[in-house]
Design an enzyme around this catalytic site. Structure first.
Site, PDB file in Angstrom:
ATOM      1  N   GLU A  29      11.709 -11.096  -0.324  1.00  0.00           N
ATOM      2  CA  GLU A  29      12.414 -11.704   0.804  1.00  0.00           C
ATOM      3  C   GLU A  29      12.188 -13.213   0.791  1.00  0.00           C
ATOM      4  OE1 GLU A  29      10.630  -9.447   3.922  1.00  0.00           O
ATOM      5  OE2 GLU A  29      11.452  -7.612   3.091  1.00  0.00           O
ATOM      6  N   GLU A  60      11.405  -3.544   2.351  1.00  0.00           N
ATOM      7  CA  GLU A  60      10.286  -3.474   1.416  1.00  0.00           C
ATOM      8  C   GLU A  60      10.348  -2.244   0.512  1.00  0.00           C
ATOM      9  OE1 GLU A  60      10.028  -4.418   4.541  1.00  0.00           O
ATOM     10  OE2 GLU A  60       9.277  -6.455   4.344  1.00  0.00           O
ATOM     11  N   PHE A  83       4.040 -10.365   3.913  1.00  0.00           N
ATOM     12  CA  PHE A  83       2.676 -10.221   4.399  1.00  0.00           C
ATOM     13  C   PHE A  83       2.250  -8.796   4.071  1.00  0.00           C
ATOM     14  CE2 PHE A  83       4.076 -13.738   6.972  1.00  0.00           C
ATOM     15  CZ  PHE A  83       2.938 -14.496   7.217  1.00  0.00           C
ATOM     16  N   PHE A  88       3.998  -1.401   4.449  1.00  0.00           N
ATOM     17  CA  PHE A  88       3.993   0.037   4.742  1.00  0.00           C
ATOM     18  C   PHE A  88       5.295   0.763   4.398  1.00  0.00           C
ATOM     19  CE2 PHE A  88       0.662  -1.778   7.507  1.00  0.00           C
ATOM     20  CZ  PHE A  88      -0.399  -1.267   6.778  1.00  0.00           C
ATOM     21  N   PRO A  89       6.480   0.170   4.660  1.00  0.00           N
ATOM     22  CA  PRO A  89       7.686   0.889   4.243  1.00  0.00           C
ATOM     23  C   PRO A  89       7.745   1.127   2.734  1.00  0.00           C
ATOM     24  CG  PRO A  89       8.243  -0.931   5.695  1.00  0.00           C
ATOM     25  CD  PRO A  89       6.800  -1.076   5.350  1.00  0.00           C
ATOM     26  N   HIS A 129      -0.332  -9.392  10.505  1.00  0.00           N
ATOM     27  CA  HIS A 129      -0.257 -10.404   9.450  1.00  0.00           C
ATOM     28  C   HIS A 129      -1.648 -10.725   8.929  1.00  0.00           C
ATOM     29  CE1 HIS A 129       3.508 -10.910  11.555  1.00  0.00           C
ATOM     30  NE2 HIS A 129       3.943 -11.765  10.679  1.00  0.00           N
TER      31      HIS A 129
END
Lengths: 326, 638
Positions: A29, A60, A83, A88-89, A129
């Protein structure tokens, strides 16, 4: 030789490897036109074009999945997650697919991919973060987890990570992105993986740390030296699979060990090292193995993060505690 | 036309979300008429119209978040003429802030360099000013922090991009500045340079961001240059990574000629060398390395064995090891101790819990020995925990307790346990509830679904009470006193009409347990009865329940209820509040607790007090004040 900060060393390593190896691509990103959330990829899209430095959607899972696909076809993707808290995704892809591909295909496919993530706290950012969840990756066989602690290591280890034939989670301690500079020659020399680096020799106590915590730990060692305590400081560098032999050798010499980690206390890499020492070093230990860690809470906001993160004083105090045993 | 900006809704919050518009574009609106429902993190707030006129434009729809200070609604005031083009302009402007910022950036020619808010490295569209670190007219040095900006992700200190004098700040703390819009103007003494909106000039934006590129988050920035390579104790100049690689490949660095600057050994040097030239430490067997290690000059020894050796005054290096990995075991320590005993002494026992060594070999101060003798305890039964392995009086106590426990165990084993008989006959069948139990069942369910129960627990130190004090009398006195200190709890609340009645009298309901079920007789005007009369009235009502003569009127009209369940068991509880009442007080069983009085510890009797209240009708503060007043009254020794 240019003097570079850790983040600039990351950029230099990416630039070097993109120039050397046409299979290296960068995706993530804002990594292209914007140059990355922390400017890690600044200027690379201008230099190598938007076919090799890809701005992805805010997804992600897709970034990780795309990297896996590219890597199966022989490309060497270097993905950036903005970050660590946003990874997690992508865990289903990283833990469920990337880590297992070599095993699943009985060695037919391997994934020369790197997932870079700024990690750790101390920059007054919101909790997700700021956390240090390296244990999630370290606990997953098939992943290499690498954490540089200074600019030279960021350069040398990132080169090694990109050249490694298997997936590497490359965690960049963002708090120390700009804290010191190193003279770095852009010679393309990779640092060895899977080995600790002994940054300070000592006889009385062994410190083990990694990432940003190396900064505080070396300061604590200096403080202790004034009190007559000689501390050895080991940078774990490759968090998984970690080089336990170097640690054991040091602890056999000093008889005491303090492990410093920013992550929560329970179920972390620090606990694992302590367990290895208990199993393999018992007869050399003079004192219980000490740990200086964060707490078993969600990382607090800016006002409290200084209390959460192991400080020079907390590290030195733990060393004084183990020094009380003789 | 007049813009209405979202005010701070009294929360100090940065923004609020539109729940729903109560007016539409084109509507006529009166001053004070509610026009929109806004939701903050804490509350939904209706915002009344500040003007009388016509709604021209609503700046956002339901669900949108509006920043405090941003335009929420545009009005045409009463009598104001609006041209079609003006109206069209308003309707087409999605963000008035853009315009304001732009005009600020371009209309003032004498400000010097205008510094535009750079992309703070987060790719975010804007940032909020937390505080200015400089004021207009201040001289700033390049690199000096000017302002703290808060993005959604971090607080960022933005340094001055050039040296000069601050000529204008384009916003105050709390203002949101968009990326690429003017933040500050600095007069540099050079020819002033007008800047335009850089959104259309990527080059310009890039430049601005570069100027502040070193700031993301409140990140520590240092200029200190550190060296990765140092000269080690072996006199070889190299870095930790080179040493690690050499170690890994079993290469003795001393055998390599460094090709780096000043003879530094480089990674390439190590890579060029063939593997495993000489054996390094990692090839030395572990036991051998341990022998040379810190842990001792003799054989390795585990912590427990080392501790035992220390307590027996034996140097571990004097012990012959028979344990695994050539280590000294606890048994080895004990063997050594035994062999050192003079002939005829009892051998040292293994570290079982009965005895550690012969009485003669036991370390204990004379007074400890005397103490054990007085208690009839063989000192060998005590386990030493004192300095240098000595037995302390505490150890004697522990051993004595263990001996007593053993005796007690024998006694229990020998005695005959008898299970209690069932207290009353039970049918074993489902039976429909009748009478008070049926009433209770329905009333509890209804109350439980309606009331917002919240409970507070505390305890009163009643050590000062006179012998034979009337406990229930004191509790009722405290409830009445608390109703004076904080009347808000002695109240009725109607959840439908949202009416609350704070009573002048206390009609005190007292929960009474009976075989027929739960009864709550009410002592009317409890606050105007003398203590003896209060007690007499309660006794009368209890008798009436027991003989069935209680009237319905005697069980209604209560303003507060007391449940003294602690007479049976229980310490704290959350009983159900029965509407329209607002609270119920629960008294738990009295208990003794150690209390620090000055520097002494005393055993004091305590009374646990629970206050459960309906949070629809009373605040936590009111409830806590009521409870505090009860505790104070209960704690009085008169």
């Amino acid at each position: 030789m240019p003097t570079l900060t850790l983040i600039e060393a990351v950029t230099l390593a990416l630039d070097h490897e993109m120039g050397r190896d046409k299979e290296v691509v960068i995706l993530g990103e804002d990594v292209g036109r914007n140059g990355g959330v922390f400017r890690a990829t600044d200027g690379l899209q201008d230099k190598y074009g938007d076919q090799r430095v890809l701005d992805t959607p805010l997804a992600e899972a897709m970034i990780a999945g795309l990297s896996i696909g590219m890597a199966t076809q022989g490309m060497k993707p270097v993905a950036e997650i903005q970050f660590m808290g946003f990874v997690f995704p992508a865990l289903n892809q990283i833990l469920g697919a990337a880590a297992r591909m070599r095993n699943r295909t009985r060695g037919r496919l391997h994934l020369p991919m790197v997932v870079r993530m700024p990690y750790g706290g101390g920059i007054h950012a919101p909790e997700h973060h700021s956390e240090s969840t390296e244990a999630i990756f370290a606990h997953t066989p098939g992943l290499r987890v690498v954490v540089p602690s200074n600019p030279s290591r960021a350069y040398g280890l990132l080169l090694a990570a990109i050249r490694d034939p298997d997936p590497v989670i490359f965690l960049e301690p963002k708090r120390i992105y700009r804290i010191v500079k190193h003279e770095i020659e852009d010679d393309g020399e990779a640092y060895p993986l899977d080995t600790c680096f002994v940054d300070r020799q000592g006889d009385d106590v062994t410190f083990v740390a990694w990432g940003a915590m190396m900064h505080e730990t070396l300061l604590a060692a200096e403080m202790l030296a004034k009190e007559g305590v000689s501390a050895e400081v080991i940078d774990l560098a490759t968090v998984a699979p970690y080089d336990v032999e170097t640690i054991i050798e040091s602890v056999e010499k000093t008889g005491r060990c303090v492990i410093v980690a920013e992550a929560v206390r329970t179920g972390g890499v620090a606990s694992d090292i302590a367990a290895e020492l208990a199993e393999r070093c018992l007869l050399s230990l003079i004192a219980p193995v000490g740990r200086v860690t964060g707490y078993d809470t969600i990382m607090p906001y800016a006002k409290l993060e200084g209390r959460y993160l192991p400080s020079v004083d907390r590290i030195a105090d733990e060393a004084r505690k183990v020094m009380a045993f003789s | 036309m007049t813009d209405f900006k979202l005010p701070d809704l009294g929360e100090g919050l940065p923004d609020a979300e539109i729940v729903q518009w109560l007016v539409a574009e084109g509507d006529r609106i009166e001053e004070g008429q509610p026009m929109v429902e806004m939701s903050t993190a804490k509350a939904v707030v209706e915002i009344p119209s500040p003007y009388t006129g016509t709604v021209v434009k609503l700046h956002g729809g339901p669900g949108e978040v509006i920043d405090t200070g941003a335009v929420l609604i545009t009005f045409a005031l009463e009598g104001e003429e609006i041209t079609a083009s003006e109206k069209a302009e308003v309707l087409s402007t999605s963000d008035r802030q853009d315009e304001l910022a732009e005009s600020a950036g371009t209309d003032e020619p004498d400000l010097g360099e205008v510094f535009l808010l750079p992309d703070l490295g987060e790719g975010l569209p804007d940032a909020e000013i937390v505080q200015w670190l400089v004021a207009e007219g201040d001289a700033v040095e390049e690199g000096q922090d000017m302002v703290e900006m808060s993005t959604a992700k971090a607080v960022v200190e933005v340094p001055a991009p050039f040296t000069g004098t601050v000529s204008k700040l384009f916003g105050q703390a709390g203002d949101v500045i968009q990326t690429g819009k003017p933040l500050v103007a600095i007069a540099t003494g050079a020819a002033p340079k007008a800047k335009t909106d850089t959104e259309s000039e990527p080059q310009g934006k890039q430049k601005a961001s570069e100027k502040a590129a070193s700031v993301v988050g409140a990140m520590e920035v240092g200029d200190q240059i550190k060296a990765e390579s140092t000269i080690g104790a072996d006199g070889i100049k190299t870095g930790a990574a080179v040493r690690a690689l050499a170690r890994k490949r079993q290469i003795d660095l001393g055998t390599l000629a460094g090709t780096g600057p000043d003879g530094e050994v480089t990674l390439a040097d190590v890579r060029a060398a063939p593997d495993g030239r000489t054996a390094t430490a990692s090839e030395v067997p572990q036991a051998q390395r341990q022998a040379a290690g810190k842990a001792g000059t003799g054989a390795p020894i585990g912590p427990a064995a080392r501790s035992l050796a220390g307590s027996l005054g034996i140097d571990p290096s004097d012990i012959a090891p028979t344990g695994p990995r050539g280590s000294v075991s606890k048994q080895d320590v004990l063997e050594t101790a035994r062999s050192r005993m003079s002939g005829g002494a009892r051998p040292v026992q293994s570290s079982g819990d009965a005895s550690l060594a012969a009485g003669k070999g036991i370390k204990a101060a004379p007074k400890v020995r005397a103490y054990a003798r007085d208690l009839g305890l063989d000192i060998r039964a005590a386990r030493a925990s004192g300095p240098q392995g000595s037995v302390t009086t505490g150890d004697v106590d522990v051993a004595l307790k263990a001996a007593n426990e053993a005796l007690l165990g024998d006694f229990r084993a020998g005695g005959a346990y008898k299970r209690p008989e069932r207290a009353y006959e039970v049918s074993g069948r489902a039976e429909r509830l009748v009478g008070p139990r049926r009433v209770m069942s329905q009333a509890m369910a209804k109350a439980s679904s309606e009331v917002c129960h919240t409970s507070l627990f505390d305890q009163a130190d009643i050590a000062g009470w006179a012998e034979g004090s009337d406990i229930t009398g004191r509790i009722m006195r405290a409830v009445i006193a608390a109703s004076m200190v904080e009347p808000a709890i002695n109240a009725w609340f109607d959840g439908k009409s949202l009416e609350k009645t704070i009573h002048q009298e206390v009609h005190l309901g007292v929960a009474v347990d009976s075989p027929k079920g739960l009864f709550v007789p009410v002592i009317k005007n409890a606050d105007s009865l003398a203590p003896d009369d209060l007690r007499a009235e309660l006794n009368r009502l209890r008798t009436a329940i027991a003989d069935g003569s209680i009237k319905a009127a005697e069980m209604s009209g209560g303003t507060l209820t007391l449940s003294n369940f602690g007479m049976i068991a229980g310490r704290f509880a959350t009983p159900i509040v029965m509407p329209p009442e607002v609270a119920i007080i629960g008294i738990g069983g009295l208990f003794n607790q150690l209390v620090l009085v000055g520097e002494y510890v005393e055993e004091h009797r305590h009374m646990p007090v629970s206050l459960t209240f309906d949070h629809r009708a009373a605040t936590g503060g009111e409830a806590a004040r009521f409870l505090a007043a009860m505790i104070v009254d209960l704690s009085l020794n008169f």
